[in-house]
Write a protein that holds these residues in place. Structure first.
Motif, PDB file in Angstrom:
ATOM      1  N   THR A   1      -7.216 -14.027  -0.329  1.00 13.09           N
ATOM      2  CA  THR A   1      -7.819 -14.148   0.988  1.00 13.09           C
ATOM      3  C   THR A   1      -7.313 -13.038   1.899  1.00 13.09           C
ATOM      4  OG1 THR A   1      -6.061 -15.545   1.909  1.00 13.09           O
ATOM      5  CG2 THR A   1      -7.861 -16.669   0.727  1.00 13.09           C
ATOM      6  N   ALA A   2      -8.088 -12.744   2.955  1.00 10.78           N
ATOM      7  CA  ALA A   2      -7.682 -11.717   3.909  1.00 10.78           C
ATOM      8  C   ALA A   2      -6.388 -12.110   4.614  1.00 10.78           C
ATOM      9  CB  ALA A   2      -8.792 -11.483   4.926  1.00 10.78           C
ATOM     10  N   GLU A   3      -6.247 -13.403   4.953  1.00 13.50           N
ATOM     11  CA  GLU A   3      -5.040 -13.863   5.635  1.00 13.50           C
ATOM     12  C   GLU A   3      -3.820 -13.743   4.728  1.00 13.50           C
ATOM     13  OE1 GLU A   3      -2.425 -15.490   8.487  1.00 13.50           O
ATOM     14  OE2 GLU A   3      -4.350 -14.443   8.600  1.00 13.50           O
ATOM     15  N   GLY A   4      -4.007 -14.097   3.458  1.00 10.79           N
ATOM     16  CA  GLY A   4      -2.909 -13.971   2.515  1.00 10.79           C
ATOM     17  C   GLY A   4      -2.476 -12.533   2.331  1.00 10.79           C
TER      18      GLY A   4
ATOM     19  N   ASN B   1      25.141  -5.030  18.145  1.00 15.24           N
ATOM     20  CA  ASN B   1      25.769  -5.824  17.073  1.00 15.24           C
ATOM     21  C   ASN B   1      26.027  -4.896  15.887  1.00 15.24           C
ATOM     22  OD1 ASN B   1      25.453  -8.809  18.102  1.00 15.24           O
ATOM     23  ND2 ASN B   1      23.485  -7.831  18.496  1.00 15.24           N
ATOM     24  N   HIS B   2      27.011  -4.030  16.030  1.00 19.48           N
ATOM     25  CA  HIS B   2      27.165  -2.924  15.092  1.00 19.48           C
ATOM     26  C   HIS B   2      27.943  -3.271  13.835  1.00 19.48           C
ATOM     27  CE1 HIS B   2      31.174  -2.589  16.862  1.00 19.48           C
ATOM     28  NE2 HIS B   2      30.588  -2.616  18.049  1.00 19.48           N
ATOM     29  N   ASP B   3      28.535  -4.461  13.760  1.00 17.44           N
ATOM     30  CA  ASP B   3      29.318  -4.818  12.581  1.00 17.44           C
ATOM     31  C   ASP B   3      28.445  -5.485  11.519  1.00 17.44           C
ATOM     32  OD1 ASP B   3      31.615  -3.749  13.583  1.00 17.44           O
ATOM     33  OD2 ASP B   3      32.354  -5.633  14.417  1.00 17.44           O
ATOM     34  N   THR B   4      27.296  -4.889  11.259  1.00 22.50           N
ATOM     35  CA  THR B   4      26.390  -5.405  10.240  1.00 22.50           C
ATOM     36  C   THR B   4      25.849  -4.240   9.426  1.00 22.50           C
ATOM     37  OG1 THR B   4      24.534  -5.288  11.800  1.00 22.50           O
ATOM     38  CG2 THR B   4      25.626  -7.442  11.548  1.00 22.50           C
ATOM     39  N   VAL B   5      25.272  -4.567   8.254  1.00 13.86           N
ATOM     40  CA  VAL B   5      24.544  -3.596   7.454  1.00 13.86           C
ATOM     41  C   VAL B   5      23.120  -4.122   7.256  1.00 13.86           C
ATOM     42  CG1 VAL B   5      26.549  -2.625   6.285  1.00 13.86           C
ATOM     43  CG2 VAL B   5      25.410  -4.625   5.313  1.00 13.86           C
ATOM     44  N   LEU B   6      22.203  -3.210   6.932  1.00 19.35           N
ATOM     45  CA  LEU B   6      20.783  -3.562   6.892  1.00 19.35           C
ATOM     46  C   LEU B   6      20.174  -3.218   5.547  1.00 19.35           C
ATOM     47  CD1 LEU B   6      19.701  -1.952  10.284  1.00 19.35           C
ATOM     48  CD2 LEU B   6      20.586  -4.259   9.924  1.00 19.35           C
ATOM     49  N   GLU B   7      19.319  -4.111   5.058  1.00 18.28           N
ATOM     50  CA  GLU B   7      18.461  -3.855   3.910  1.00 18.28           C
ATOM     51  C   GLU B   7      17.022  -3.874   4.420  1.00 18.28           C
ATOM     52  OE1 GLU B   7      19.084  -4.083   0.316  1.00 18.28           O
ATOM     53  OE2 GLU B   7      21.165  -4.774   0.190  1.00 18.28           O
ATOM     54  N   ILE B   8      16.302  -2.762   4.300  1.00 17.86           N
ATOM     55  CA  ILE B   8      14.931  -2.650   4.791  1.00 17.86           C
ATOM     56  C   ILE B   8      14.017  -2.560   3.578  1.00 17.86           C
ATOM     57  CG2 ILE B   8      13.334  -1.315   6.214  1.00 17.86           C
ATOM     58  CD1 ILE B   8      15.866  -0.139   7.606  1.00 17.86           C
ATOM     59  N   ILE B   9      13.086  -3.503   3.456  1.00 17.60           N
ATOM     60  CA  ILE B   9      12.267  -3.597   2.245  1.00 17.60           C
ATOM     61  C   ILE B   9      10.788  -3.629   2.623  1.00 17.60           C
ATOM     62  CG2 ILE B   9      11.799  -4.924   0.155  1.00 17.60           C
ATOM     63  CD1 ILE B   9      14.617  -6.135   0.463  1.00 17.60           C
ATOM     64  N   GLY B  10      10.028  -2.692   2.075  1.00 22.42           N
ATOM     65  CA  GLY B  10       8.596  -2.627   2.325  1.00 22.42           C
ATOM     66  C   GLY B  10       7.808  -3.335   1.240  1.00 22.42           C
ATOM     67  N   HIS B  11       6.711  -3.991   1.645  1.00 21.95           N
ATOM     68  CA  HIS B  11       5.832  -4.698   0.719  1.00 21.95           C
ATOM     69  C   HIS B  11       4.369  -4.375   1.055  1.00 21.95           C
ATOM     70  CE1 HIS B  11       9.074  -7.469  -0.684  1.00 21.95           C
ATOM     71  NE2 HIS B  11       9.508  -7.342   0.563  1.00 21.95           N
ATOM     72  N   THR B  12       3.499  -4.469   0.058  1.00 25.54           N
ATOM     73  CA  THR B  12       2.065  -4.302   0.273  1.00 25.54           C
ATOM     74  C   THR B  12       1.323  -5.505  -0.295  1.00 25.54           C
ATOM     75  OG1 THR B  12       1.539  -3.246  -1.842  1.00 25.54           O
ATOM     76  CG2 THR B  12       2.347  -1.802  -0.074  1.00 25.54           C
ATOM     77  N   ASP B  13       0.014  -5.566  -0.009  1.00 25.95           N
ATOM     78  CA  ASP B  13      -0.820  -6.535  -0.720  1.00 25.95           C
ATOM     79  C   ASP B  13      -1.245  -5.920  -2.053  1.00 25.95           C
ATOM     80  OD1 ASP B  13      -3.087  -4.884  -0.345  1.00 25.95           O
ATOM     81  OD2 ASP B  13      -3.623  -5.893   1.521  1.00 25.95           O
ATOM     82  N   SER B  14      -2.144  -6.584  -2.760  1.00 26.63           N
ATOM     83  CA  SER B  14      -2.509  -6.134  -4.103  1.00 26.63           C
ATOM     84  C   SER B  14      -3.685  -5.169  -4.117  1.00 26.63           C
ATOM     85  CB  SER B  14      -2.847  -7.351  -4.982  1.00 26.63           C
ATOM     86  OG  SER B  14      -3.980  -8.036  -4.466  1.00 26.63           O
ATOM     87  N   SER B  15      -4.202  -4.792  -2.961  1.00 30.63           N
ATOM     88  CA  SER B  15      -5.282  -3.811  -2.928  1.00 30.63           C
ATOM     89  C   SER B  15      -4.777  -2.497  -3.520  1.00 30.63           C
ATOM     90  CB  SER B  15      -5.759  -3.579  -1.492  1.00 30.63           C
ATOM     91  OG  SER B  15      -6.239  -4.780  -0.930  1.00 30.63           O
ATOM     92  N   GLY B  16      -5.638  -1.802  -4.234  1.00 33.80           N
ATOM     93  CA  GLY B  16      -5.200  -0.572  -4.876  1.00 33.80           C
ATOM     94  C   GLY B  16      -4.421  -0.868  -6.137  1.00 33.80           C
ATOM     95  N   ASN B  17      -3.512   0.031  -6.504  1.00 29.19           N
ATOM     96  CA  ASN B  17      -2.727  -0.144  -7.717  1.00 29.19           C
ATOM     97  C   ASN B  17      -1.277   0.253  -7.438  1.00 29.19           C
ATOM     98  OD1 ASN B  17      -2.569   2.739  -7.924  1.00 29.19           O
ATOM     99  ND2 ASN B  17      -4.623   2.735  -8.828  1.00 29.19           N
TER     100      ASN B  17
END
Length: 202
Positions: A172-175, A111-127
């Motif tokens: 929570t760990a699940e969150g 399905n090559h007639d598309t463009v992609l946005e790739i976005i990384g997320h983390t939890d709040s552990s650390g800073n």
């Protein structure tokens, strides 16, 4: 390709499609609202194409991967649990995730007639000093792997948003598990939009 160049191109075409300029900008949230205000005919054609790809992805991707229609069916959101892709505090793809991403790449190449946005997320552990680059590097790892599987770099943009956009509580760990994620938005390319406008999109 950066976010602005992908998004601006789609919005520019969308404006030409939506006679009254009614653009839905809810797709990617605060950072990158895009839209295909394509009118009923063109929007339906794009929606049909995206629904077909969505069903393929649901069959091909592993359990635990979320695949959903967004932007009134004119785009797809794929959410990978970071635990499926990376070891804790790492941006190196796990060996088990590579086969799943190969299947994803096969679908994208089909399905090559598309463009992609790739976005990384983390939890709040650390800073933020840790989480912001970690989320960016995880998104980049996914982007680089897909490119290695033949997905053109000109179709992809990536960014990291650290812990700033949680989808669940970090109490929570699940969150926290849900907040550790990589999102891929599959959007119609300018070519797809123009074909839909012309009524030639199959």
């Amino acid at each position: 390709m950066n976010r602005l160049s992908i998004t601006a191109g789609i919005v520019a075409v969308a404006l030409s499609l939506s006679g009254c300029g009614a653009i839905n900008e809810t797709l990617l949230g605060a950072g990158a609202g895009t839209a295909v205000g394509a009118g009923l005919g063109a929007g339906a054609l794009i929606g049909n194409r995206m629904e077909k790809q969505k069903k393929e992805l649901e069959q091909q991707l592993p359990e635990g991967t979320q695949v959903e229609s967004v932007n009134e069916g004119q785009a797809i959101k794929v959410v990978f649990d970071s635990g499926l892709l990376f070891n804790t505090s790492s941006s190196t793809l796990s060996s088990s995730s590579r086969n799943d991403l190969r299947k994803f790449a096969e679908n994208l190449n089909k399905n090559h007639d598309t463009v992609l946005e790739i976005i990384g997320h983390t939890d709040s552990s650390g800073n933020d000093r840790i989480n912001d680059p970690l989320s960016m590097n995880r998104a980049k790892s996914v982007r680089d792997f897909l490119e290695g599987q033949g997905v053109s770099s000109t179709r992809m943009k990536y960014e990291g948003r650290g812990s700033h956009e949680p989808v669940d509580t970090n109490a929570t760990a699940e969150g926290k598990r849900k907040n550790r994620r990589v999102e891929v938005f599959i959007l119609p390319s300018q070519k797809m939009i123009e074909e839909a406008k012309a009524g030639t999109l199959k």
